[in-house]
Every structure is written in C-alpha cells, then in structure tokens.
Design an enzyme around this catalytic site. Structure first.
Site, PDB file in Angstrom:
ATOM      1  CB  ALA A  65      -0.883  -0.001   1.244  1.00 19.17           C
ATOM      2  N   GLY A 104       0.419  -5.091   0.633  1.00 19.93           N
ATOM      3  CA  GLY A 104      -0.691  -5.048  -0.313  1.00 19.93           C
ATOM      4  C   GLY A 104      -0.326  -5.661  -1.656  1.00 19.93           C
ATOM      5  CD  GLU A 107      -2.983  -7.567   2.130  1.00 17.52           C
ATOM      6  OE1 GLU A 107      -2.580  -6.401   1.938  1.00 17.52           O
ATOM      7  OE2 GLU A 107      -3.764  -7.883   3.043  1.00 17.52           O
ATOM      8  CD  GLU A 127       1.027  -5.954   5.227  1.00 15.08           C
ATOM      9  OE1 GLU A 127       1.836  -6.890   5.438  1.00 15.08           O
ATOM     10  OE2 GLU A 127       0.338  -5.885   4.187  1.00 15.08           O
TER      11      GLU A 127
HETATM   12  N1  3HC Z   1       4.605   3.430   0.210  1.00 11.49           N
HETATM   13  C1  3HC Z   1       5.111   4.635  -0.103  1.00 11.49           C
HETATM   14  N2  3HC Z   1       6.415   4.847  -0.342  1.00 11.49           N
HETATM   15  C2  3HC Z   1       7.240   3.784  -0.292  1.00 11.49           C
HETATM   16  C3  3HC Z   1       6.774   2.499   0.007  1.00 11.49           C
HETATM   17  C4  3HC Z   1       5.397   2.332   0.252  1.00 11.49           C
HETATM   18  N3  3HC Z   1       4.873   1.138   0.524  1.00 11.49           N
HETATM   19  N4  3HC Z   1       7.828   1.657  -0.011  1.00 11.49           N
HETATM   20  C5  3HC Z   1       8.888   2.380  -0.319  1.00 11.49           C
HETATM   21  N5  3HC Z   1       8.553   3.670  -0.494  1.00 11.49           N
HETATM   22  C6  3HC Z   1       9.429   4.773  -0.882  1.00 11.49           C
HETATM   23  C7  3HC Z   1      10.492   5.039   0.169  1.00 11.49           C
HETATM   24  O1  3HC Z   1      10.022   5.902   1.173  1.00 11.49           O
HETATM   25  C8  3HC Z   1      11.592   5.651  -0.654  1.00 11.49           C
HETATM   26  O2  3HC Z   1      11.252   6.993  -0.870  1.00 11.49           O
HETATM   27  P1  3HC Z   1      12.398   8.119  -0.986  1.00 11.49           P
HETATM   28  O3  3HC Z   1      13.250   7.700  -2.136  1.00 11.49           O
HETATM   29  O4  3HC Z   1      11.649   9.359  -1.185  1.00 11.49           O
HETATM   30  O5  3HC Z   1      13.145   8.058   0.317  1.00 11.49           O
HETATM   31  C9  3HC Z   1      11.480   4.937  -1.985  1.00 11.49           C
HETATM   32  O6  3HC Z   1      10.164   4.374  -2.011  1.00 11.49           O
HETATM   33  C10 3HC Z   1      12.484   3.814  -2.167  1.00 11.49           C
HETATM   34  O7  3HC Z   1      12.417   2.968  -1.034  1.00 11.49           O
HETATM   35  P2  3HC Z   1      13.726   2.338  -0.382  1.00 11.49           P
HETATM   36  O8  3HC Z   1      14.757   3.388  -0.223  1.00 11.49           O
HETATM   37  O9  3HC Z   1      13.285   1.604   0.811  1.00 11.49           O
HETATM   38  O10 3HC Z   1      14.187   1.362  -1.534  1.00 11.49           O
HETATM   39  P3  3HC Z   1      14.857  -0.082  -1.422  1.00 11.49           P
HETATM   40  O11 3HC Z   1      15.105  -0.508  -2.810  1.00 11.49           O
HETATM   41  O12 3HC Z   1      15.963  -0.065  -0.435  1.00 11.49           O
HETATM   42  O13 3HC Z   1      13.721  -1.016  -0.800  1.00 11.49           O
HETATM   43  C11 3HC Z   1      11.518  -1.968  -0.591  1.00 11.49           C
HETATM   44  C12 3HC Z   1      12.559  -1.291  -1.523  1.00 11.49           C
HETATM   45  C13 3HC Z   1      12.037  -3.340  -0.164  1.00 11.49           C
HETATM   46  C14 3HC Z   1      10.249  -2.112  -1.352  1.00 11.49           C
HETATM   47  C15 3HC Z   1      11.341  -1.101   0.672  1.00 11.49           C
HETATM   48  O14 3HC Z   1      11.063   0.223   0.261  1.00 11.49           O
HETATM   49  C16 3HC Z   1      10.214  -1.524   1.578  1.00 11.49           C
HETATM   50  O15 3HC Z   1      10.402  -2.418   2.370  1.00 11.49           O
HETATM   51  N6  3HC Z   1       9.066  -0.831   1.475  1.00 11.49           N
HETATM   52  C17 3HC Z   1       7.961  -1.025   2.374  1.00 11.49           C
HETATM   53  C18 3HC Z   1       7.218  -2.296   2.109  1.00 11.49           C
HETATM   54  C19 3HC Z   1       6.046  -2.410   3.034  1.00 11.49           C
HETATM   55  O16 3HC Z   1       6.134  -2.210   4.218  1.00 11.49           O
HETATM   56  N7  3HC Z   1       4.903  -2.754   2.456  1.00 11.49           N
HETATM   57  C20 3HC Z   1       3.710  -2.919   3.216  1.00 11.49           C
HETATM   58  C21 3HC Z   1       2.999  -1.616   3.270  1.00 11.49           C
HETATM   59  S1  3HC Z   1       1.587  -1.678   4.341  1.00 11.49           S
HETATM   60  C22 3HC Z   1       0.415  -2.429   3.428  1.00 11.49           C
HETATM   61  O17 3HC Z   1       0.661  -2.845   2.333  1.00 11.49           O
HETATM   62  C23 3HC Z   1      -0.928  -2.489   4.066  1.00 11.49           C
HETATM   63  C24 3HC Z   1      -1.866  -3.411   3.296  1.00 11.49           C
HETATM   64  O18 3HC Z   1      -1.877  -4.659   3.943  1.00 11.49           O
HETATM   65  C25 3HC Z   1      -3.263  -2.868   3.282  1.00 11.49           C
END
Ligand code: 3HC
Ligand code: NAI
Length: 681
Positions: A65, A104, A107, A127
């Site tokens: 998400a 997400g 998912e 998450e």
């Molecule tokens: N939403 C918004 N922005 C995100 C994001 C997300 N889910 N994931 C990454 N970004 C952004 C980062 O903030 C960063 O922004 P910036 O360049 O402005 O600082 C940019 O994307 C690049 O991210 P990373 O520097 O972390 O890049 P990496 O290549 O090192 O890592 C990744 C990539 C493994 C995808 C890592 O970003 C990550 O772990 N992201 C989060 C994944 C996550 O937690 N997903 C679950 C979200 S909650 C959800 O999905 C709820 C659902 O169940 C309803």
C-alpha cells in the site's frame, strides 16, 4: 495499448496484460488501485480476452500500500475491493512477480488465481514492521492457500521469503527463468483458459490450525522475545487463527477490526515514523544527490582490537580486501584469530557457509608497516581512545597513504576536527563511528568535520549501505549524537541509586519500557573495567569500588549483579553494600523512588540533550536522532525513538517533569513546548 495514469494495458491476442508503472516501488496508491480495477473490468467486458496477467514495470512488483496515504481520508476504490474484483473474475488472472511483492502487493498476488515469479523475487507481508497487520485480506487468504503454520512466520514475523521458498509452501505456482517473465506469464495464463479458476478465499489449507491449535502457542513460545512489547504480532496471530475458525467473510471482518485498531494506535504511528526516518537519514540536505563519489576498492584498518576486528569483518563480508595494521605481531594474531572465530561461529549457526568463511578471511592481509597502506582508498583508525595516539596515527597515515584516500576515525568521543588537523588534508578526514559488536550492530554514525569534503561524506553514506549499515550524519560534538545522549541518562541512573533506588529496579524500568537491558546490565556486559585506572587502592566511585573488588562484570561472573556461570543474574549483596557505603559517606538521604520517577529522570534528560543537539545543528533532523537510538542502543522502535516518543507524550509534560526534578531544560526545548510544537516533523 490503453493507459490510465500509472496503469496501462496491452493485448496479446486473447490475453490482456495489465502493467503498473508507478516508480519507485509501484506502491498501490489510489491511481494504481483505480487502474487495476479498470483493467479487470475491461478484461471482463472484452469477449476476445480469455485470460489476464498483472505485472509491474521498473524495479519491483507492488511493494505494498502507499504508506504516505495512511492517516489521510481514503479515496476509493480501496485495496480489499480491488483484490475482491480480481479474485471474482471468471477469466484466469496471473500475477507475474519480480522484485518484491510486499504487503498489499502480496495481497494482490494472493487475490490472483495464479502466481509465478522470477528466482530473485521475494514475497512477504511486512505490515507488522509498520505496527500493522495486512489489511486487504492477506491474513485470510494466505492461510487458506499455504496453511496456518506456514503463514504464521510470514504474517507475524514480517520477513519476506525467496521465490523458491514461496513455491515450496504453495504461495507460488511456478518459478520461471529470469528475464522472460511477461512471455512466461502469458503462456502460463493461456494454459489455464477453460479450466475452473482456483479462488484463494475458497481454499482450505487453513484447516491445519484447527486440527492442531497448538501451533499458535508454539509459535508464540518460539518467538516470544522478539515479539515482546509489540501489539501487532499478537493481532496477526489472532487474525491467522480466525482464518481457520471463521467463514471467510467473517474472518475478513475480524482482520479489518484488528487492522483499524492498530492503524489508530500510537505504535503504528511510531513505526511508520521510523520507516520514513530511516530513509530520510540517508539524505544529506546540503549535498547534491549527484555528487561524484570516490571509488573505494581497498580498505585499511588501524588497530586489531574489539572494534578494528569487527569493522574489518564488515568489508570482508562485502567482498572488499582489507589490510590491518597493528603495533605488534601478537596483537595482529590475536585480532585475526578472534575474527576467524566469529566467522566460524556464524557458520556453525548456519548464517554463512564454511567456504564463505575462507573467502572472507582470504581477503584479509596484515602488516606492521604503514607503507603497506599506501594504496588504500579508505583507512579507518580504531586504536586506543587517546588524542595523542590518534594524532600520531593520522600523521603517519598522511605521510604514507595516497592522496585522495579517505581517512576515518572510529573515535567514540574525541574531536574529529582536531584529529583532522594532524594531517595536511583535513577535507578527507571524517568520523566513522561503529557500534560494538561492529560486525553485527546496524548503526553507523558518520561524523562530518568542519572541513570534510562533500564527496568524502557522500562516499561514506554510499559505502555504509554497501556494508549493510544504517548511517546517520552527526556534527562534531562530545560523544556525537548517541553517546552524548547516553551521558545524561547514565548520570541520572547513578544519582537514582545514590538516592535509594535499587540498581536492578532502574534496569527493570528500562526493560519494561522496551529496552533490551538497563544501564547497569549494560555495564556488566561491556565490562566495568573499561577505562579503569587499575589501581585497587584508588576508589572514588561505585564503579571503581566494584573493580577493586574484582567485580568486572559478566566476564568475571560478578559485576553489579552476580552471575551463575552463564548469563542469569541476581542482585548482589556486596554491590548493595558498596552503594550504601558511598551514599552514607556522601550524606545522601535514602528514600523510596517509584518507577515513574525513575523513567522520567532517565529519559527526559535525553530528550533535552536531543533538543540541544538539534538546536546546535549536530543532527540534521529530529528523526535522525531516533534512528541512532533505535539502532545503536535498543530504544524500542514501537515508541518511534526518543524524539517521536517525546512528541507523543507531549513536550509540555517533558519540560514540566524536568522542572519538577530540578533538571536542565534547554531554551530550545522550552520554546518548542511553550509554542505547542513538536520535535519531529
Ligand atoms: N509506500 C510509499 N512509499 C514507499 C513504500 C510504500 N509502501 N515503499 C517504499 N517507499 C518509498 C520510500 O520511502 C523511498 O522513498 P524516498 O526515495 O523518497 O526516500 C522509496 O520508495 C524507495 O524505497 P527504499 O529506499 O526503501 O528502496 P529499497 O530498494 O531499499 O527497498 C523496498 C525497496 C524493499 C520495497 C522497501 O522500500 C520496503 O520495504 N518498502 C515497504 C514495504 C512495506 O512495508 N509494504 C507494506 C505496506 S503496508 C500495506 O501494504 C498495508 C496493506 O496490507 C493494506
Ligand atoms: P581495543 O583496546 O580493543 O583495541 C585497540 C587496538 O589498537 C589494540 O589492539 C592496540 O594494540 C591497537 N593500537 C593502539 N595504539 C596503536 C597504534 N598506535 N598503532 C596501531 N595499533 C594500535 O579498543 P577498542 O574497544 O577496539 O576501541 C578502539 C576505538 O574504538 C576507540 O577509539 C574507542 O573509543 C572506539 N570505540 C569503541 C567501542 C567499544 O564498544 N569498544 C564502540 C565504538 C567506538
């Protein structure tokens, strides 16, 4: 081809490919969700189309998400609706995964009827690391597909799995060759035309949790320590359990209820703050992102002690050759022996392969001669914490190491600018402050001297990432960000025990707060004799008295605590008597001190010190301070770090507490409190 926002579709005869292009990580923001829903609707409306593929452009499949949308008014369609629409399709839908299918994103993949991926792909539900659980039916679909037992580590632990692992548990239908994903997905989709579509919500692998409910308690027991203090993992377990006990729709409702509660709570707010804090720490405000970097191929380390050895291991593990220099051969032999033993222990625990141990150690060379460091691109000094010794070392480095190389000090407290003055090239000098054990601890404080060049600083940031560290930039001040804030906490801990608090109560208060250990346990672990003058007849404080009594800490079986031969500790009568004696001699009145006072007196002064660090510009932003304390000192991430925690409880409360105890309040902190402002953004 048709396109709407970040989503476009391409028709390949009877297969519609829905493609997302939403850099950097294809987060599932509103436009992406709308595009996916439109794409599926278009596929259903078109009689020519018999199957669908969903894939992403760029570096990854949907990574989750869009976290930046959290806390804002939702704009439909929401992700659960999109997932339901995908699953409801009577034309087979295939997720074609590369990069990371997370949260997400995973998912969405679960809602598809089939999932295929390239070998380098990873899938997961992280998450919990944001203080949440999956909120688009991930906790209900995943156990139905792979079973509750296989789902638990994914949903509750939050760590992603490799494509091969995902295939072995049934999360993937196939792992295909790298580089040909779209064609493979189209062929796969065609092979499913005309067959009944398997809907994940209708699978029944989750019955394992009903047949054997002990798996939930077993999981809790095996992971109890890692989960302590966190709200989300328990909710995640409850959701997976519900997947076995409730019909699908009720399970989804249960997931929504748990998700909503967590989303509204402070832990998730804190952990989302941390997610962005860690990424912000990577950025240096006044240095352009395209600053040219210095090529670092060969590293020199001065000093093969506790830190030198650990620091060297970081580079060796990353495949970079290291040359270590010491004063004497036996120090080199001892140091490299410890490094090999550490690697072998890692191999015994299955964290690396035996051949990797040899490969890493094979990149190490040792020397007693500075001339052998001439070709190094980076040299890190980790000798005794003494300014004269450091200056001597940097003078020699200046004389021997090639121009253009970076010269770094691992000093804990000393003035990096003064060290730089011992060279003719202060622009190339900076601090690289690792934390012990340096091969394990994630934090690296990068200390920016007054003259440190932009390219030197930018190179150090980049290098930190390469060796797996989380880097934070600090200005030059006593103890930099982390140790500077540790000082007032230690001072209060000592004061509290002189006023009548039991030292184990002080430790317990911090452990209850969420730290892995308190200050006295930490002292015992590190060794109370660090920095001791080694004269048992000279006793001016409790620590010296403990050393004089042979109480050096865990390594001698006794320190503040008594140890039973392993790490189990009990409070010591001897220590108690030593403390009572000092308190009596100093005429300190003894009183009962409650847990609230202990906590406030330990942590509020840290907030004040952090505010001063911000005011002086020693940290770029408040969230950097949180990153330091979470990764370097075990501050519980579910509170967001000292600065976010202070904002959560209110700066007014912190200032009132400091005033009440007669402790320092900086103008900066008082001003912020009076104006009702926050420290973090
Ligand atoms: N939403 C918004 N922005 C995100 C994001 C997300 N889910 N994931 C990454 N970004 C952004 C980062 O903030 C960063 O922004 P910036 O360049 O402005 O600082 C940019 O994307 C690049 O991210 P990373 O520097 O972390 O890049 P990496 O290549 O090192 O890592 C990744 C990539 C493994 C995808 C890592 O970003 C990550 O772990 N992201 C989060 C994944 C996550 O937690 N997903 C679950 C979200 S909650 C959800 O999905 C709820 C659902 O169940 C309803
Ligand atoms: P240590 O005593 O374990 O190792 C220091 C090593 O440096 C010894 O092997 C010694 O022989 C060698 N040495 C001393 N002078 C030398 C010289 N002139 N030339 C070459 N080698 C020399 O000390 P430790 O703990 O590794 O600390 C090193 C530095 O790292 C200190 O500045 C310390 O403040 C800092 N530091 C220590 C941390 C810790 O937890 N131990 C954490 C972070 C930084």
């Amino acid at each position: 081809m048709t396109a709407s926002g970040p989503i476009r579709t391409e028709t390949h005869d009877n297969v519609l490919v829905i493609i997302s292009d939403n850099p950097p990580v294809n987060a599932l923001g509103q436009a992406v969700r709308q595009g996916l829903a439109d794409g599926i609707a278009a596929a259903l409306a078109d009689d020519v189309i018999e199957a669908v593929v969903i894939r992403c452009d760029g570096r990854t499949f949907f990574a989750g998400a869009d976290i930046t949308e959290f806390g804002k008014a939702p704009v439909g369609p929401n992700l659960p609706e999109v997932c339901d629409a995908i699953e409801a399709s009577d034309k087979p839908v295939v997720a074609a995964i590369h990069g990371t299918a997370l949260g997400g994103g995973c998912e969405v993949a679960l809602a598809c009827h089939y999932r295929i991926a390239v070998p380098s792909a990873k899938l997961g539900l992280p998450e919990v690391k944001l203080g949440l659980i999956p909120g688009a039916a991930g906790t209900q679909r995943l156990p139905r597909l792979v079973g509750a037992e296989a789902a638990l580590p994914l949903v509750v632990g939050g760590n992603p799995v490799s494509a091969n692992k995902a295939e072995s548990i049934g999360l993937l239908d196939a792992v295909v060759t790298e580089g040909n994903l779209e064609q493979d997905a189209i062929a796969f989709a065609r092979s499913k035309i005309g067959k009944p579509v398997p809907r994940t919500s209708e699978q029944d692998a989750n019955r394992d949790g009903v047949a054997n409910p002990a798996i939930f308690d077993d999981f809790r027991q095996q992971n109890g320590r890692k989960l302590k203090g966190f709200d989300a993992p328990e909710a995640a377990i409850a959701a997976v359990k519900a997947a076995g006990e409730l019909p699908y729709a009720e399970g989804v409702a249960k997931e929504r209820e748990l998700f909503g509660k967590l989303m509204a709570g402070t832990q998730s707010a804190a952990m989302r703050h941390y997610f962005f804090a860690e990424r912000a720490a990577n950025k240096i405000d006044d240095i352009p992102a395209d600053t040219p970097l210095i090529d670092i191929a060969r590293v020199g380390i001065i000093g093969a002690g506790t830190m030198g050895g650990g620091i060297a291991m970081n580079f060796l593990s990353a495949g970079m050759p290291v040359t270590m220099l010491e004063m004497k051969q036996d120090a080199l032999d001892r140091g490299t022996g410890v490094m090999r033993k550490n690697y072998e222990n890692a191999a015994r625990r299955g964290r690396m392969k035996p051949e990797q141990v040899d490969a890493a150690m094979g990149l190490l060379s040792t020397t007693l001669d500075y001339a052998d460091l001439a070709d190094c691109d980076l040299v890190i000094e980790a000798v005794f914490e003494n300014m004269d010794v450091k200056k001597d070392v940097f003078g020699k480095l200046d004389a021997h190491v090639k121009q253009g190389a970076i010269l770094a000090s691992n000093t804990s407290y000393l003035n990096v600018d003064e060290i730089a003055q011992a060279t003719s090239r202060p622009g190339y000098v900076l601090g690289l402050h690792f934390f012990s054990p340096a091969n394990i601890m994630k934090l690296l404080e990068i200390v920016r001297g007054a003259k440190t060049r932009d390219d030197v600083l930018a190179t150090a940031m980049k290098l930190a990432k390469k060796i797996g560290k989380i880097a934070v930039v600090s200005g030059v001040c006593d103890g930099f960000i982390g140790n500077r804030m540790l000082s007032p906490r230690q001072k209060q801990a000592n004061e509290l025990v002189m006023e009548g608090a039991n030292y184990w109560e002080v430790d317990e208060v911090l452990v209850d707060f969420g730290f892995p250990m308190g200050p006295f346990q930490m002292g015992d672990l590190a060794g109370l004799d660090i920095g001791w003058h080694r004269d048992p007849s000279k006793v001016t404080n409790v620590r010296e008295a403990l050393c004089a009594a042979g109480r050096f800490g865990q390594k001698t079986g006794k320190g503040f605590y008594d140890y039973d031969g392993s790490r189990n500790r009990t409070p010591s009568d001897e220590t108690k008597a030593i403390i009572a004696d000092f308190a009596a001699k100093a005429g300190r009145e003894q009183r009962d001190i409650g847990a609230d006072e202990i906590l406030e007196r330990l942590l509020y002064p840290m907030v004040n010190e952090g505010a001063k660090i911000l005011d002086e510009g020693m940290a770029q932003r408040a969230s950097d301070i949180d990153v330091v304390w979470i990764n370097g000192y075990g501050w519980p991430v579910f509170t967001g770090g000292p600065m976010f925690w202070a904002d959560t409880i209110g700066l007014g409360k912190v200032v009132a507490g400091l005033d009440k105890y007669g402790l320092e309040v900086s103008d900066y902190l008082r001003g912020k409190a009076e104006r009702g402002e926050r420290l973090t953004a």
